[in-house]
Design a protein around this motif. Structure first.
Motif, mmCIF file in Angstrom:
data_model
loop_
_atom_site.group_PDB
_atom_site.id
_atom_site.type_symbol
_atom_site.label_atom_id
_atom_site.label_comp_id
_atom_site.label_asym_id
_atom_site.label_seq_id
_atom_site.Cartn_x
_atom_site.Cartn_y
_atom_site.Cartn_z
ATOM 1 N N ILE A 1 58.542 68.808 -4.318
ATOM 2 C CA ILE A 1 57.766 68.980 -5.557
ATOM 3 C C ILE A 1 56.583 68.019 -5.583
ATOM 4 O O ILE A 1 55.464 68.406 -5.968
ATOM 5 C CB ILE A 1 58.678 68.809 -6.795
ATOM 6 C CG1 ILE A 1 59.718 69.947 -6.838
ATOM 7 C CG2 ILE A 1 57.858 68.739 -8.082
ATOM 8 C CD1 ILE A 1 60.867 69.717 -7.808
ATOM 9 N N LEU A 2 56.781 66.787 -5.158
ATOM 10 C CA LEU A 2 55.684 65.813 -5.104
ATOM 11 C C LEU A 2 54.568 66.306 -4.194
ATOM 12 O O LEU A 2 53.379 66.214 -4.536
ATOM 13 C CB LEU A 2 56.200 64.456 -4.631
ATOM 14 C CG LEU A 2 55.153 63.367 -4.396
ATOM 15 C CD1 LEU A 2 54.379 63.061 -5.674
ATOM 16 C CD2 LEU A 2 55.819 62.107 -3.848
ATOM 17 N N THR A 3 54.929 66.848 -3.057
ATOM 18 C CA THR A 3 53.929 67.391 -2.129
ATOM 19 C C THR A 3 53.111 68.481 -2.801
ATOM 20 O O THR A 3 51.878 68.491 -2.718
ATOM 21 C CB THR A 3 54.612 67.962 -0.867
ATOM 22 O OG1 THR A 3 55.448 66.966 -0.287
ATOM 23 C CG2 THR A 3 53.583 68.425 0.148
ATOM 24 N N ALA B 1 57.432 75.130 -6.077
ATOM 25 C CA ALA B 1 56.695 74.173 -5.248
ATOM 26 C C ALA B 1 56.530 74.720 -3.833
ATOM 27 O O ALA B 1 55.451 74.613 -3.237
ATOM 28 C CB ALA B 1 57.417 72.826 -5.222
ATOM 29 N N THR B 2 57.578 75.313 -3.305
ATOM 30 C CA THR B 2 57.531 75.901 -1.971
ATOM 31 C C THR B 2 56.484 77.015 -1.917
ATOM 32 O O THR B 2 55.668 77.061 -0.992
ATOM 33 C CB THR B 2 58.923 76.439 -1.579
ATOM 34 O OG1 THR B 2 59.849 75.347 -1.573
ATOM 35 C CG2 THR B 2 58.907 77.094 -0.211
ATOM 36 N N LEU B 3 56.502 77.882 -2.906
ATOM 37 C CA LEU B 3 55.517 78.969 -2.976
ATOM 38 C C LEU B 3 54.093 78.405 -3.077
ATOM 39 O O LEU B 3 53.181 78.884 -2.397
ATOM 40 C CB LEU B 3 55.817 79.882 -4.165
ATOM 41 C CG LEU B 3 54.891 81.081 -4.338
ATOM 42 C CD1 LEU B 3 54.962 82.006 -3.127
ATOM 43 C CD2 LEU B 3 55.250 81.845 -5.611
ATOM 44 N N LEU C 1 56.139 63.191 3.521
ATOM 45 C CA LEU C 1 55.260 62.782 4.622
ATOM 46 C C LEU C 1 55.069 63.893 5.647
ATOM 47 O O LEU C 1 53.954 64.139 6.115
ATOM 48 C CB LEU C 1 55.811 61.532 5.320
ATOM 49 C CG LEU C 1 55.732 60.223 4.542
ATOM 50 C CD1 LEU C 1 56.459 59.123 5.298
ATOM 51 C CD2 LEU C 1 54.304 59.834 4.255
ATOM 52 N N VAL C 2 56.152 64.564 5.993
ATOM 53 C CA VAL C 2 56.085 65.583 7.039
ATOM 54 C C VAL C 2 55.323 66.822 6.564
ATOM 55 O O VAL C 2 54.433 67.316 7.263
ATOM 56 C CB VAL C 2 57.504 65.961 7.538
ATOM 57 C CG1 VAL C 2 57.455 67.082 8.544
ATOM 58 C CG2 VAL C 2 58.193 64.737 8.143
ATOM 59 N N ILE C 3 55.640 67.304 5.366
ATOM 60 C CA ILE C 3 54.951 68.502 4.865
ATOM 61 C C ILE C 3 53.483 68.185 4.583
ATOM 62 O O ILE C 3 52.589 68.934 4.966
ATOM 63 C CB ILE C 3 55.625 69.058 3.591
ATOM 64 C CG1 ILE C 3 57.059 69.510 3.877
ATOM 65 C CG2 ILE C 3 54.812 70.231 3.023
ATOM 66 C CD1 ILE C 3 57.874 69.809 2.628
ATOM 67 N N ARG C 4 53.251 67.061 3.925
ATOM 68 C CA ARG C 4 51.881 66.705 3.520
ATOM 69 C C ARG C 4 50.948 66.530 4.714
ATOM 70 O O ARG C 4 49.756 66.786 4.619
ATOM 71 C CB ARG C 4 51.907 65.432 2.681
ATOM 72 C CG ARG C 4 50.539 65.028 2.176
ATOM 73 C CD ARG C 4 50.666 63.775 1.350
ATOM 74 N NE ARG C 4 49.403 63.132 1.148
ATOM 75 C CZ ARG C 4 48.608 63.353 0.125
ATOM 76 N NH1 ARG C 4 48.945 64.247 -0.785
ATOM 77 N NH2 ARG C 4 47.477 62.691 0.009
#
Length: 192
Positions: free
Chosen positions: A173-175, A113-115, A65-68
């Motif tokens: 990873i989901l994000t 995923a982070t990259l 939620l926060v990243i997205r």
């Protein structure tokens, strides 16, 4: 549905003379944003409770939620499709948190995923738009927040809190996956 509900609440606030006519659109967006954050959290708590994995669900959904919020990602055109897909993804991810174990492969997936989030942020869905200056701010915020959660993943893993590290990994990873889907969708729309 959520946007209409937010509009009705903003309308009531205006009719009750709590807000001015000029503030209605701003309040509608603010209410929509709050509801868009609370509803997935409630869904995770219900589904996680049913599965007996509420903690896993909550720890998984928070980084998502926060990243997205700042990285962007796939948005369905219809709310019923969004709700159906959200439930399926939430169930899959919560169950996945019980089967994933910390390993070098999970570390690699988290780093990839982070990259991906760093490179693609913010992905503006074909169903949502943002301004250019908002895009730059969102990119910076997404970078910082993703670094915090990626660091937290590694700290929890090294500290022996594997269950929670895996949950954070799945959220990151989901994000990235939903962000990549939106990027592909946007490229396909542009090409057609």
């Amino acid at each position: 549905m959520i946007f209409r509900g937010a509009g009705k609440i903003a309308q009531q606030l205006w009719l009750s003379e709590i807000i001015s006519e000029d503030e209605r659109e701003l309040y509608q967006y603010a209410i929509f944003s709050i509801m868009s954050t609370i509803i997935p959290l409630i869904m995770v708590m219900i589904i996680g409770g049913i599965l007996g994995l509420m903690k896993n669900g909550i720890v998984m959904i928070i980084p998502f939620l926060v990243i997205r919020k700042f990285s962007g990602g796939f948005h369905a055109k219809r709310e019923w499709v969004c709700i159906f897909l959200s439930v399926m993804v939430i169930v899959t991810c919560i169950v996945l948190t019980t089967y994933c174990k910390p390993s070098i492969w999970l570390d690699v997936w988290v780093l990839m995923a982070t990259l991906s989030i760093f490179v693609l942020s913010p992905v503006v869905s074909v169903n949502r738009e943002i301004l250019e200056r908002e895009s730059k701010v969102c990119k910076k915020i997404a970078f910082v927040i993703t670094m915090v959660f990626t660091s937290l993943y590694f700290c929890l893993g090294f500290g022996g809190y594997h269950r929670f590290a895996v949950c954070i990994a799945v959220g990151i990873i989901l994000t990235a996956v939903l962000q990549e889907l939106a990027w592909v969708q946007k490229k396909l729309v542009v090409e057609n």
